[in-house]
Design a protein around this motif. Structure first.
Motif, PDB file in Angstrom:
ATOM      1  N   VAL A   1       0.858  -1.182   0.000  1.00 27.78           N
ATOM      2  CA  VAL A   1       0.000   0.000   0.000  1.00 27.78           C
ATOM      3  C   VAL A   1       0.897   1.236   0.000  1.00 27.78           C
ATOM      4  O   VAL A   1       2.093   1.151   0.301  1.00 27.78           O
ATOM      5  CB  VAL A   1      -0.945   0.075   1.225  1.00 27.78           C
ATOM      6  CG1 VAL A   1      -1.956  -1.055   1.225  1.00 27.78           C
ATOM      7  CG2 VAL A   1      -0.148   0.107   2.521  1.00 27.78           C
ATOM      8  N   VAL A   2       0.309   2.384  -0.313  1.00 33.97           N
ATOM      9  CA  VAL A   2       1.026   3.658  -0.225  1.00 33.97           C
ATOM     10  C   VAL A   2       0.181   4.633   0.582  1.00 33.97           C
ATOM     11  O   VAL A   2      -1.006   4.842   0.285  1.00 33.97           O
ATOM     12  CB  VAL A   2       1.307   4.257  -1.617  1.00 33.97           C
ATOM     13  CG1 VAL A   2       1.976   5.624  -1.480  1.00 33.97           C
ATOM     14  CG2 VAL A   2       2.191   3.319  -2.422  1.00 33.97           C
ATOM     15  N   LEU A   3       0.788   5.186   1.622  1.00 33.30           N
ATOM     16  CA  LEU A   3       0.152   6.248   2.397  1.00 33.30           C
ATOM     17  C   LEU A   3       0.420   7.545   1.639  1.00 33.30           C
ATOM     18  O   LEU A   3       1.520   8.095   1.711  1.00 33.30           O
ATOM     19  CB  LEU A   3       0.738   6.299   3.814  1.00 33.30           C
ATOM     20  CG  LEU A   3       0.068   7.225   4.827  1.00 33.30           C
ATOM     21  CD1 LEU A   3      -1.338   6.731   5.164  1.00 33.30           C
ATOM     22  CD2 LEU A   3       0.905   7.321   6.095  1.00 33.30           C
ATOM     23  N   GLU A   4      -0.561   7.999   0.890  1.00 37.21           N
ATOM     24  CA  GLU A   4      -0.367   9.146   0.017  1.00 37.21           C
ATOM     25  C   GLU A   4      -0.291  10.452   0.810  1.00 37.21           C
ATOM     26  O   GLU A   4      -0.793  10.538   1.940  1.00 37.21           O
ATOM     27  CB  GLU A   4      -1.503   9.230  -1.001  1.00 37.21           C
ATOM     28  CG  GLU A   4      -1.627   8.021  -1.920  1.00 37.21           C
ATOM     29  CD  GLU A   4      -0.521   7.944  -2.960  1.00 37.21           C
ATOM     30  OE1 GLU A   4       0.332   8.854  -2.996  1.00 37.21           O
ATOM     31  OE2 GLU A   4      -0.505   6.959  -3.723  1.00 37.21           O
ATOM     32  N   PRO A   5       0.338  11.491   0.239  1.00 34.45           N
ATOM     33  CA  PRO A   5       0.352  12.804   0.901  1.00 34.45           C
ATOM     34  C   PRO A   5      -1.060  13.255   1.243  1.00 34.45           C
ATOM     35  O   PRO A   5      -1.989  13.098   0.442  1.00 34.45           O
ATOM     36  CB  PRO A   5       0.988  13.709  -0.157  1.00 34.45           C
ATOM     37  CG  PRO A   5       1.851  12.797  -0.966  1.00 34.45           C
ATOM     38  CD  PRO A   5       1.107  11.495  -1.024  1.00 34.45           C
ATOM     39  N   GLY A   6      -1.222  13.785   2.433  1.00 34.15           N
ATOM     40  CA  GLY A   6      -2.530  14.243   2.886  1.00 34.15           C
ATOM     41  C   GLY A   6      -3.347  13.183   3.594  1.00 34.15           C
ATOM     42  O   GLY A   6      -4.339  13.496   4.254  1.00 34.15           O
ATOM     43  N   VAL A   7      -2.949  11.920   3.475  1.00 32.73           N
ATOM     44  CA  VAL A   7      -3.659  10.830   4.150  1.00 32.73           C
ATOM     45  C   VAL A   7      -2.969  10.569   5.485  1.00 32.73           C
ATOM     46  O   VAL A   7      -1.755  10.402   5.549  1.00 32.73           O
ATOM     47  CB  VAL A   7      -3.653   9.543   3.289  1.00 32.73           C
ATOM     48  CG1 VAL A   7      -4.350   8.401   4.028  1.00 32.73           C
ATOM     49  CG2 VAL A   7      -4.310   9.807   1.948  1.00 32.73           C
ATOM     50  N   ARG A   8      -3.746  10.535   6.561  1.00 32.63           N
ATOM     51  CA  ARG A   8      -3.169  10.386   7.902  1.00 32.63           C
ATOM     52  C   ARG A   8      -3.001   8.924   8.309  1.00 32.63           C
ATOM     53  O   ARG A   8      -2.091   8.598   9.074  1.00 32.63           O
ATOM     54  CB  ARG A   8      -4.050  11.096   8.953  1.00 32.63           C
ATOM     55  CG  ARG A   8      -4.330  12.558   8.671  1.00 32.63           C
ATOM     56  CD  ARG A   8      -3.074  13.349   8.346  1.00 32.63           C
ATOM     57  NE  ARG A   8      -2.073  13.298   9.416  1.00 32.63           N
ATOM     58  CZ  ARG A   8      -0.848  13.793   9.284  1.00 32.63           C
ATOM     59  NH1 ARG A   8      -0.463  14.330   8.144  1.00 32.63           N
ATOM     60  NH2 ARG A   8      -0.003  13.718  10.297  1.00 32.63           N
ATOM     61  N   SER A   9      -3.879   8.057   7.834  1.00 30.15           N
ATOM     62  CA  SER A   9      -3.769   6.651   8.231  1.00 30.15           C
ATOM     63  C   SER A   9      -4.527   5.774   7.248  1.00 30.15           C
ATOM     64  O   SER A   9      -5.386   6.252   6.493  1.00 30.15           O
ATOM     65  CB  SER A   9      -4.306   6.434   9.652  1.00 30.15           C
ATOM     66  OG  SER A   9      -5.695   6.715   9.701  1.00 30.15           O
ATOM     67  N   LEU A  10      -4.206   4.492   7.256  1.00 29.27           N
ATOM     68  CA  LEU A  10      -4.942   3.521   6.454  1.00 29.27           C
ATOM     69  C   LEU A  10      -4.776   2.145   7.088  1.00 29.27           C
ATOM     70  O   LEU A  10      -3.934   1.937   7.957  1.00 29.27           O
ATOM     71  CB  LEU A  10      -4.474   3.520   5.002  1.00 29.27           C
ATOM     72  CG  LEU A  10      -3.003   3.286   4.679  1.00 29.27           C
ATOM     73  CD1 LEU A  10      -2.625   1.806   4.754  1.00 29.27           C
ATOM     74  CD2 LEU A  10      -2.677   3.795   3.282  1.00 29.27           C
ATOM     75  N   GLU A  11      -5.598   1.208   6.649  1.00 27.54           N
ATOM     76  CA  GLU A  11      -5.549  -0.157   7.161  1.00 27.54           C
ATOM     77  C   GLU A  11      -5.113  -1.114   6.064  1.00 27.54           C
ATOM     78  O   GLU A  11      -5.438  -0.907   4.885  1.00 27.54           O
ATOM     79  CB  GLU A  11      -6.921  -0.577   7.692  1.00 27.54           C
ATOM     80  CG  GLU A  11      -7.396   0.240   8.886  1.00 27.54           C
ATOM     81  CD  GLU A  11      -8.764  -0.212   9.383  1.00 27.54           C
ATOM     82  OE1 GLU A  11      -9.420  -0.992   8.653  1.00 27.54           O
ATOM     83  OE2 GLU A  11      -9.161   0.199  10.483  1.00 27.54           O
TER      84      GLU A  11
END
Length: 249
Positions: A177-187
């Motif tokens: 996965v990629v935590l994109e700029p502006g995204v604070r969190s993901l699962e």
């Protein structure tokens, strides 16, 4: 004298001070201390061990947190081991042993710990608390949480342990996965399965819950960190494995 680390030492943040005595004169080690600018200095560790002639005896001691730089992994610094020893019936005295530089064990520890430090400066990866036993699989989530900055953080790969396999539900792909700029969190939904099922293995589970995760910040170097489930999740995973493998307590 040399430095080593066994598998059991990784989880305990401990190293082995390996000592050789080529004489028949007993040598008593009262305490041992690692001193190097690469790690926070801890107080001397009491060992109270008397050695006769021995090609190698390991004295386990804890070591402090690595001194890391947020931008790069530093070179390992020279190290000494300070011990209070008694040779034969002689007096207790302080002795400083110089470790040959650069020491490969300390180099490896600095690289691992400081690589994880750099990665965690941007984002951390942790285990979620909700897990479901579905057939022969245990399903749950890894959580990727931004710490500082706003650069893209790629989670490149997930690694299993001596006892558990872990795979993204989405399958093997790079990056996961990629935590994109502006995204604070993901699962990251994941599936956990036993890597082995022999009872002896679970009795010797020293690294069963130390899961490596590889990640890259922007276009930088790829580093890895260790994600460790909570005690509650560890108990859930162990119970699931025993049930799936047919191992009774």
């Amino acid at each position: 004298m040399s430095l080593n680390q066994w598998r059991s030492g990784e989880a305990a943040h401990a190293i082995e001070v390996s000592v050789r005595n080529d004489t028949t004169t007993p040598v008593r080690f009262q305490d041992v201390q690692l001193v190097t600018a690469s790690f926070v200095k801890l107080p001397p560790e009491r060992v109270d061990t008397t050695l006769g002639r021995t090609p190698r005896t390991d004295l386990r001691i804890p070591y402090g947190q690595a001194r890391c730089d947020p931008a790069r992994i530093p070179a390992v610094r020279p190290a000494t081991v300070i011990a209070h020893i008694q040779v034969g019936n002689g007096p207790l005295r302080k002795v400083t042993f110089t470790i040959p530089h650069p020491d490969p064990t300390l180099s490896g520890l600095v690289n691992a710990e400081c690589g994880a430090f750099i990665l965690r400066e941007s984002a951390d990866v942790t285990f979620g608390d909700s897990w479901t036993h579905e057939g022969k699989e245990l399903r749950g989530d890894l959580l990727v949480t931004r710490k500082t900055g706003n650069e893209a953080v790629a989670i490149d790969d997930l690694g299993g342990t001596t006892h558990f396999n872990i795979l993204p539900v989405s399958g093997k792909r790079h990056p996961v996965v990629v935590l994109e700029p502006g995204v604070r969190s993901l699962e990251i939904p994941v599936v956990v399965t036993p890597a082995r099922c022999d009872p002896h293995a679970f009795g010797e589970a020293k690294k069963a819950f130390l899961f490596p995760v590889w990640g890259t910040v922007a276009d930088g170097e790829t580093y890895w960190l260790i994600a460790t489930p909570s005690k509650q999740t560890q108990a859930t995973m162990l119970s699931y494995a025993e049930d799936t493998c047919g191992i009774s307590n």
